[in-house]
Write an enzyme that holds these catalytic residues in place. Structure first.
Site, PDB file in Angstrom:
ATOM      1  N   GLU A   1      78.297  55.091 121.131  1.00 40.59           N
ATOM      2  CA  GLU A   1      77.831  54.121 122.135  1.00 40.59           C
ATOM      3  C   GLU A   1      77.309  54.808 123.389  1.00 40.59           C
ATOM      4  O   GLU A   1      76.271  54.413 123.933  1.00 40.59           O
ATOM      5  CB  GLU A   1      78.945  53.143 122.511  1.00 40.59           C
ATOM      6  CG  GLU A   1      79.181  52.035 121.502  1.00 40.59           C
ATOM      7  CD  GLU A   1      80.126  52.435 120.382  1.00 40.59           C
ATOM      8  OE1 GLU A   1      80.628  53.589 120.413  1.00 40.59           O
ATOM      9  OE2 GLU A   1      80.376  51.618 119.484  1.00 40.59           O
TER      10      GLU A   1
ATOM     11  N   HIS B   1      89.959  44.303 121.155  1.00 40.89           N
ATOM     12  CA  HIS B   1      88.703  43.687 120.716  1.00 40.89           C
ATOM     13  C   HIS B   1      88.491  42.303 121.328  1.00 40.89           C
ATOM     14  O   HIS B   1      87.739  41.504 120.785  1.00 40.89           O
ATOM     15  CB  HIS B   1      88.679  43.552 119.185  1.00 40.89           C
ATOM     16  CG  HIS B   1      88.464  44.842 118.473  1.00 40.89           C
ATOM     17  ND1 HIS B   1      89.346  45.879 118.539  1.00 40.89           N
ATOM     18  CD2 HIS B   1      87.449  45.274 117.676  1.00 40.89           C
ATOM     19  CE1 HIS B   1      88.898  46.888 117.811  1.00 40.89           C
ATOM     20  NE2 HIS B   1      87.748  46.547 117.282  1.00 40.89           N
TER      21      HIS B   1
END
Lengths: 327, 350
Positions: A60, A129
């Site tokens: 990322e 998450h």
């Protein structure tokens, strides 16, 4: 008008803008061959080829930085994170490079970049998450942050984001991807940044929300109506820039406000909205501005506890009762 | 010709070690003296610029951090001589040398250090954030390694557009342990991007010697895991730097393949102005100063009979730097009106 699911509206915006502008491309994990972790990008690889729909390895920070560099020299990348949670490992790139390069260079550089992903809670995906990352990013000058609730807004705002010359962070929601709505087919249809929408008119209280919480607020408003309470719902759609005029206009009418959002109560966009209301509409208020938020703990896995922690319609209703002094 | 270094060569470590011929041989030193003089002039300009900057810093005319490039000049100057003007470069916060080497005026550079609106970044960037879009000097960056993926992104853009521009990114050996170095290297190799990674190994990550920051002392070995070509040499001559980097640049331009190049160098000053450099001995520093590559060029050019030209350069550069200091002193400061338009393109988002 066509009825589209939220994910199809997002896809339509990307496809139209990629057809319109050769400089726009898409990069992210599983966006190509896998057809998107949440099928948002389904079919795009076939349509545009691997030059413009690019599968990235799990890097990322790397592909965010690369996209900032590409944007700096004239491309207009769309970066998809599998979820906004994973943007945390790219936080330095977003904070120190995407947001600051224009200012550090004395205005020489522009970074036309879109970062997009699902945000907020999903279903029992645990504490790592389930983050609501808009609160972190809306804090940063140099960035714009959008969080549409409706398919038409998702399409229109994403198109505006892709055409914007600044880094724009676009917050979707795993639990919204299946939501259907009428979406304009006109490729010139866009929704401007920084304009809220009144999704339900009311007279007794303003509920200010964005993204998935707009739908929860609508649920709460339906319940409140049964009690004879008329709730107006302001869907911010855009968190930075923030349409304070529409918020103030609504509060001037209802004299009471509840901000409903996912994410923790300490600081954040809800606190910002509350601050603006008290500064700009102090004399209009008949009660303190309250917030219905995620509880101040990491997200638990247990299904019942998760539902307890996430703001539900009941928490919004409870706060509406408090601002109406009905509890 | 293969640039892959043998493991034996990789063991040749210290600055003045005897390296195998394929490593130490300097190529094409027979280039025209005019070129050498012009590169000497640029190195000398950087040296004098920074000496004056250090003086101004001591007088509190410059604030914040000031990281000097003194000792490392042949790398930025050699690299710039090998690059085309339309190639992209980026570096760390030790960025004055590269900016000047690429063509930034000493006036714009000095005014930036003074925080003046006439500076290259309108006085908003300071010493660590020199930017010069016109010369494709795309920045000095303050987070170690954070600029490496950005530079890879400029190479991505060149390939996407089918251009033959090359990107070159500079960083110290202190950057090669951080994730962004590896992510940038990995993606550049995977996507075959036209970039040259230049590790300016000055042996100290701030105050910590390489032996305490890396498990291998040959930084170029990091290329192996990414299937990337590599090169490694000591900065001994500005033309040698130009030629060795030229090979990596050619690979990027012609084949769109990245290279990691480790250049051994040494900074004569502390990490920044606030660093007294107590982690290295006076003897070590004096020994290294004897190998000053700038001085080597000067001696070589003098021996070739260019004394008059060198004296003319001395005078020109002194005038240029004095003019830059005067310009910086006299320039106005930026007002609050510069802040919002430089934060967002278009209307401010609040």
């Amino acid at each position: 008008m066509t009825v589209l699911r939220y994910r199809e509206a997002v896809r339509a915006a990307m496809i139209e803008e990629m057809e319109r502008d050769e400089r726009v491309y898409l990069v992210g994990e599983e966006v190509g061959h896998y057809q998107g972790a949440y099928k948002v990008t389904e079919g795009m690889l076939d349509k545009f080829g691997s030059r413009r729909v690019i599968d990235a390895p799990i890097t990322e920070s790397g592909f965010t930085g690369i996209s900032i560099g590409a944007a700096m020299v004239g491309l207009r990348p769309i970066v998809e994170y599998m979820t906004w949670n994973f943007s945390a490992v790219a936080f330095d790139q977003i904070l120190n490079n995407a947001a600051k390069l224009r200012q550090m260079s004395g205005g020489q550089l522009t970074i036309p970049l879109v970062l997009r992903a699902p945000n907020g809670s999903a279903r029992q995906v645990g504490s790592q998450h389930s983050h609501s990352m808009e609160h972190f990013y809306a804090h940063i000058p140099g960035l714009k942050v959008l969080a549409p609730a409706m398919p038409a807004d998702a399409k229109g705002l994403l198109k505006s984001a892709i055409r914007d010359d600044n880094p724009v962070l676009f917050m979707e929601s795993e639990t919204l991807y299946g939501v259907k709505g009428e979406v304009p087919d006109d490729p010139d249809f866009i929704v401007p940044l920084g304009v809220a929408s009144i999704v339900r008119e009311g007279t007794d209280v303003s509920i200010i929300a964005w993204s998935r919480m707009v739908h929860v607020a609508l649920e709460a408003a339906a319940e409140l109506e049964k009690e004879g309470i008329s709730a107006e719902i302001v869907d911010l759609r855009s968190l930075r820039p923030l349409d304070e005029e529409t918020v103030v206009r609504s509060v001037t009418k209802t004299h009471r406000a509840v901000v409903a959002h996912e994410g923790w109560p300490y600081g954040g966009v809800g606190a910002e909205v509350a601050d603006r209301i008290q500064r700009l509409a102090f004399d209009e208020l008949d009660a303190p501005v309250l917030r219905a938020t995620t509880l101040d703990v990491p997200m638990p896995y247990n299904a019942r506890l998760e539902q307890y922690v996430i703001p539900q319609a009941a928490r919004i209703i409870e706060n509406v009762h408090r601002v109406l002094y009905k509890s | 010709m293969s640039l892959t270094i043998t493991p034996t060569a990789a063991l040749a470590t210290v600055w003045n070690a005897v390296l195998p011929p394929e490593i130490s041989a300097m190529t094409t030193l027979t280039n025209g003296d005019d070129l050498h003089l012009s590169l000497y002039r640029k190195m000398f300009q950087i040296r004098r610029f920074e000496e004056e900057a250090a003086r101004a810093y001591a007088q509190s005319k410059i604030g914040g951090f000031l990281h000097l490039y003194i000792g490392q000049e042949p790398i930025a100057v050699g690299a710039s001589a090998a690059l085309r003007p339309d190639d992209y470069v980026m570096t760390t916060y030790r960025d004055h040398g590269l900016a000047l080497a690429r063509g930034m005026t000493p006036r714009a550079a000095m005014a930036e250090l003074y925080g003046k609106v006439t500076g290259c970044s309108k006085g908003l960037g300071g010493s660590m954030h020199f930017f010069d879009k016109e010369h494709n000097m795309l920045g000095g960056y303050g987070i170690v390694g954070g600029h490496i993926p950005i530079a890879v992104g400029t190479a991505f853009a060149s390939k996407y557009r089918g251009e033959d521009r090359v990107s070159m990114v500079f960083f110290g050996e202190g950057a090669v342990s951080i994730g962004d170095f590896h992510e940038g290297m990995s993606l550049a190799a995977l996507w075959k991007l036209p970039i040259v990674f230049v590790c300016e190994n000055n042996e100290y990550a701030m105050g910590t010697p390489l032996s305490r920051t890396l498990s291998v002392e040959d930084v170029s070995l990091k290329a192996l895991a990414y299937g990337m070509e590599r090169d490694r040499f000591n900065s001994e001559h500005v033309l040698q730097v130009r030629d060795r980097l030229g090979e990596a640049i050619a690979r990027a331009r012609t084949h769109s393949e990245p290279t990691l190049v480790e250049i051994r160098t040494y900074r004569f000053r502390g990490h920044s102005m606030s660093d007294p450099g107590k982690y290295r001995t006076k003897e070590e520093l004096e020994e290294r100063k004897k190998k000053d590559v700038l001085l080597r060029s000067r001696i070589e050019l003098e021996e070739k009979g260019h004394k008059a030209a060198l004296e003319a350069i001395d005078k020109e550069v002194e005038d240029e730097i004095a003019d830059a200091v005067r310009f910086a002193e006299e320039s106005p400061e930026p007002g609050p009106e510069v802040l919002e338009p430089t934060t967002y393109a278009g209307p401010f988002a609040r």
